[in-house]
Write an enzyme that holds these catalytic residues in place. Structure first.
Site, PDB file in Angstrom:
ATOM      1  N   GLU A   1       0.843  -1.093   0.020  1.00 22.20           N
ATOM      2  CA  GLU A   1       0.051   0.043  -0.162  1.00 22.20           C
ATOM      3  C   GLU A   1       1.038   1.136   0.071  1.00 22.20           C
ATOM      4  O   GLU A   1       2.081   1.280   0.304  1.00 22.20           O
ATOM      5  CB  GLU A   1      -0.870  -0.060   1.137  1.00 22.20           C
ATOM      6  CG  GLU A   1      -0.238  -0.103   2.478  1.00 22.20           C
ATOM      7  CD  GLU A   1      -0.919   0.905   3.646  1.00 22.20           C
ATOM      8  OE1 GLU A   1      -1.332   2.069   3.296  1.00 22.20           O
ATOM      9  OE2 GLU A   1      -0.812   0.342   4.703  1.00 22.20           O
TER      10      GLU A   1
ATOM     11  N   LYS B   1      -5.156  10.796   0.550  1.00 24.71           N
ATOM     12  CA  LYS B   1      -5.450   9.431   1.229  1.00 24.71           C
ATOM     13  C   LYS B   1      -6.624   8.809   0.963  1.00 24.71           C
ATOM     14  O   LYS B   1      -7.748   9.392   0.943  1.00 24.71           O
ATOM     15  CB  LYS B   1      -5.501   9.637   2.713  1.00 24.71           C
ATOM     16  CG  LYS B   1      -5.973   8.294   3.731  1.00 24.71           C
ATOM     17  CD  LYS B   1      -6.118   8.310   5.197  1.00 24.71           C
ATOM     18  CE  LYS B   1      -6.669   7.437   5.802  1.00 24.71           C
ATOM     19  NZ  LYS B   1      -6.674   7.525   7.487  1.00 24.71           N
TER      20      LYS B   1
ATOM     21  N   VAL C   1      -5.352   0.318   3.113  1.00 16.29           N
ATOM     22  CA  VAL C   1      -5.451  -0.944   2.935  1.00 16.29           C
ATOM     23  C   VAL C   1      -6.541  -1.298   2.250  1.00 16.29           C
ATOM     24  O   VAL C   1      -6.773  -2.314   1.441  1.00 16.29           O
ATOM     25  CB  VAL C   1      -5.586  -1.725   4.319  1.00 16.29           C
ATOM     26  CG1 VAL C   1      -6.014  -2.989   4.278  1.00 16.29           C
ATOM     27  CG2 VAL C   1      -4.263  -1.545   5.162  1.00 16.29           C
TER      28      VAL C   1
ATOM     29  N   ASP D   1     -16.421   5.613  14.413  1.00 19.48           N
ATOM     30  CA  ASP D   1     -15.395   5.815  13.693  1.00 19.48           C
ATOM     31  C   ASP D   1     -14.775   4.208  13.442  1.00 19.48           C
ATOM     32  O   ASP D   1     -14.121   3.947  14.458  1.00 19.48           O
ATOM     33  CB  ASP D   1     -14.403   6.701  14.199  1.00 19.48           C
ATOM     34  CG  ASP D   1     -13.031   6.810  13.390  1.00 19.48           C
ATOM     35  OD1 ASP D   1     -13.011   6.225  12.212  1.00 19.48           O
ATOM     36  OD2 ASP D   1     -12.159   7.733  13.634  1.00 19.48           O
TER      37      ASP D   1
ATOM     38  N   SER E   1     -12.552   1.936  10.661  1.00 19.87           N
ATOM     39  CA  SER E   1     -11.937   2.012   9.394  1.00 19.87           C
ATOM     40  C   SER E   1     -12.702   1.256   8.300  1.00 19.87           C
ATOM     41  O   SER E   1     -13.169   0.075   8.461  1.00 19.87           O
ATOM     42  CB  SER E   1     -10.645   1.465   9.642  1.00 19.87           C
ATOM     43  OG  SER E   1      -9.957   1.384   8.247  1.00 19.87           O
ATOM     44  N   ALA E   2     -12.688   1.792   7.197  1.00 17.04           N
ATOM     45  CA  ALA E   2     -13.436   1.201   5.931  1.00 17.04           C
ATOM     46  C   ALA E   2     -12.536  -0.157   5.633  1.00 17.04           C
ATOM     47  O   ALA E   2     -13.035  -1.040   5.045  1.00 17.04           O
ATOM     48  CB  ALA E   2     -13.306   1.899   4.687  1.00 17.04           C
ATOM     49  N   ASP E   3     -11.354  -0.338   6.319  1.00 19.66           N
ATOM     50  CA  ASP E   3     -10.319  -1.611   5.970  1.00 19.66           C
ATOM     51  C   ASP E   3     -11.433  -2.815   6.371  1.00 19.66           C
ATOM     52  O   ASP E   3     -11.365  -3.787   5.530  1.00 19.66           O
ATOM     53  CB  ASP E   3      -9.271  -1.456   6.700  1.00 19.66           C
ATOM     54  CG  ASP E   3      -8.324  -0.195   6.219  1.00 19.66           C
ATOM     55  OD1 ASP E   3      -8.472   0.281   5.249  1.00 19.66           O
ATOM     56  OD2 ASP E   3      -7.190  -0.330   7.057  1.00 19.66           O
TER      57      ASP E   3
ATOM     58  N   LYS F   1      -2.849  -0.992  15.916  1.00 18.70           N
ATOM     59  CA  LYS F   1      -2.249  -0.077  17.090  1.00 18.70           C
ATOM     60  C   LYS F   1      -3.286   0.016  18.053  1.00 18.70           C
ATOM     61  O   LYS F   1      -4.272  -0.099  18.206  1.00 18.70           O
ATOM     62  CB  LYS F   1      -2.216   1.595  16.302  1.00 18.70           C
ATOM     63  CG  LYS F   1      -1.042   1.547  15.382  1.00 18.70           C
ATOM     64  CD  LYS F   1      -0.975   3.120  14.851  1.00 18.70           C
ATOM     65  CE  LYS F   1      -2.394   3.590  14.848  1.00 18.70           C
ATOM     66  NZ  LYS F   1      -2.816   2.800  13.509  1.00 18.70           N
TER      67      LYS F   1
HETATM   68  N1  PSU Z   1      -2.325   1.985  10.557  1.00 20.19           N
HETATM   69  C1  PSU Z   1      -0.855   2.235  10.861  1.00 20.19           C
HETATM   70  N2  PSU Z   1      -0.402   2.846   9.633  1.00 20.19           N
HETATM   71  C2  PSU Z   1      -1.009   3.126   8.674  1.00 20.19           C
HETATM   72  C3  PSU Z   1      -2.329   3.059   8.511  1.00 20.19           C
HETATM   73  C4  PSU Z   1      -2.847   2.221   9.385  1.00 20.19           C
HETATM   74  O1  PSU Z   1      -0.431   1.766  11.755  1.00 20.19           O
HETATM   75  O2  PSU Z   1      -0.289   3.859   7.860  1.00 20.19           O
HETATM   76  C5  PSU Z   1      -3.125   3.407   7.186  1.00 20.19           C
HETATM   77  C6  PSU Z   1      -3.326   2.284   6.179  1.00 20.19           C
HETATM   78  O3  PSU Z   1      -3.295   2.651   4.940  1.00 20.19           O
HETATM   79  C7  PSU Z   1      -4.943   2.173   6.717  1.00 20.19           C
HETATM   80  C8  PSU Z   1      -5.274   3.229   6.879  1.00 20.19           C
HETATM   81  O4  PSU Z   1      -5.420   1.257   5.727  1.00 20.19           O
HETATM   82  O5  PSU Z   1      -4.260   4.081   7.692  1.00 20.19           O
HETATM   83  C9  PSU Z   1      -6.641   3.486   7.827  1.00 20.19           C
HETATM   84  O6  PSU Z   1      -7.112   4.491   8.070  1.00 20.19           O
HETATM   85  P1  PSU Z   1      -8.652   4.903   8.532  1.00 20.19           P
HETATM   86  O7  PSU Z   1      -8.279   4.401  10.207  1.00 20.19           O
HETATM   87  O8  PSU Z   1      -8.656   6.398   8.406  1.00 20.19           O
HETATM   88  O9  PSU Z   1      -9.517   3.987   7.744  1.00 20.19           O
HETATM   89 MN    MN Z   2     -12.015   6.620  10.463  1.00 23.88          MN
END
Ligand code: PSU
Ligand code: MN
Length: 326
Positions: free
Chosen positions: A27, A88, A108, A140, A142-144, A161
């Site tokens: 990614e 992003k 991701v 909140d 993540s869309a992941d 994390k």
């Molecule tokens: N977690 C990390 N480092 C990162 C990310 C997540 O420890 O760089 C990045 C990845 O690209 C992940 C995205 O898909 O942040 C998730 O963001 P969000 O929580 O806004 O969906």
């Molecule tokens: Mn988010």
């Protein structure tokens, strides 16, 4: 597969796909938003080298010049690595970023989707996104997570994390039927630390065992991702006291700063890197390289070009087809 002018394969990636050679997708949001600008280009090259050293072709994915690029040349890599102005781009953002001809770093979610569309079966990252603390109010998540529920790819990460709500993230992964496997561990890793405090549903100790699971998943035709949780090497783990203290401070800071939405994860990563004077950055780099190596080992054992063996049919059917009387 989307048309070739919008999903552009680098020549090396196209050749590897055609010959069934192992490939690892990578990614780019971690390059643009997860690492400091002055180290990110160098780390991007180290990650690609780690994939190559373990026998696979790296395919870093990003949106450039109105197309999703699968595999980046040197100049393209520098367009996203260390470029905080790259957008992003999660899955929801792909079409607008393409339509407006902007530079997008894939998360991701969007990387997994694009890699699968291209026919790539394995993907390495640092940590995936998850459920944030306080999500019951902020919503909140993540869309992941939801994306991995619909993309059959093997993704190697170092867990999530500890800034996130780890038990809630694992609950959501369970709900979404994403298979979670700990690599050589019974504990779900916490990114900078080896043990987040939550257990993994499955433990496997070798890349060959993971490949056997991939094979079974393909035979079943399952549509969800296989998440391989690979703990940071013990020598690179962050000091636990420093980690815990930074975590408390980061959680306070995020509340005070009023950061929301897609800015939350980059903000927290940057806060950790600054406050620990680079200790978290060193850990971050070590875990990503560790994931790239394992992903390549898995890719070597799960060639996408190779025909999936068809299970032998029950002898009664064979006899019937032959017109036999059994
Ligand atoms: N977690 C990390 N480092 C990162 C990310 C997540 O420890 O760089 C990045 C990845 O690209 C992940 C995205 O898909 O942040 C998730 O963001 P969000 O929580 O806004 O969906
Ligand atoms: Mn988010």
């Amino acid at each position: 597969m989307p048309p070739a002018d919008v999903l552009r394969l680098a020549p090396e990636v196209a050749d590897a796909l055609a010959s069934g050679a192992p490939i690892v997708a990578l990614e780019s949001t971690l390059l643009s938003h997860g690492l400091p600008a002055d180290t990110s280009g160098d780390v991007a090259r180290q990650i690609e080298a780690a994939v190559r050293e373990n026998g696979a072709v790296p395919a870093t994915i990003a949106v450039l010049d109105g197309a999703i690029h699968v595999g980046l040349d040197e100049a393209s890599l520098d367009q996203v690595a260390g470029n905080p102005t790259a957008l992003k781009a999660s899955l929801r953002d792909l079409a607008p970023v393409l339509a407006t001809h902007q530079t997008g770093a894939t998360t991701v979610a969007s990387t997994a989707w694009a890699a699968h569309q291209a026919g790539i079966g394995v993907f390495a990252t640092g940590g995936i996104g998850g459920v944030h603390r306080g999500a019951a109010e902020s919503w909140d998540e993540s869309a992941d997570l939801a994306t991995l529920a619909g993309v059959p790819i093997t993704i190697v990460c170092a867990g999530v994390k500890s800034i996130l709500d780890v038990p809630a993230t694992l609950e959501r992964l369970e709900t979404l039927s994403v298979t979670v496997v700990g690599y050589g561990t019974d504990a779900f890793p916490g990114f900078y630390i080896r043990d987040s405090g939550s257990p993994v549903p499955w433990r496997l100790d070798t890349a060959a065992e993971i490949a056997a699971v991939v094979q079974q998943r393909r035979r079943l035709g399952l549509n969800q991702a296989l998440l391989v949780a690979n703990p940071i090497p013990a020598v690179a783990e962050m000091d636990r006291a420093l980690h815990d203290e930074t975590l408390v401070a980061a959680l306070e800071e995020i509340g005070a700063a009023g950061v929301t939405g897609k800015d939350v994860t980059p903000f927290l990563l940057g806060y950790f890197h600054e406050r620990t004077h680079g200790a978290s950055l060193a850990a971050n780099i070590a875990l990503v390289l560790n994931n790239a190596r394992l992903a390549a080992e898995i890719a070597v054992r799960t060639p996408t070009g190779a025909a999936v063996p068809v299970p032998p049919r029950h002898s009664a059917y064979v006899d019937q087809e032959r017109g036999g009387t059994s």
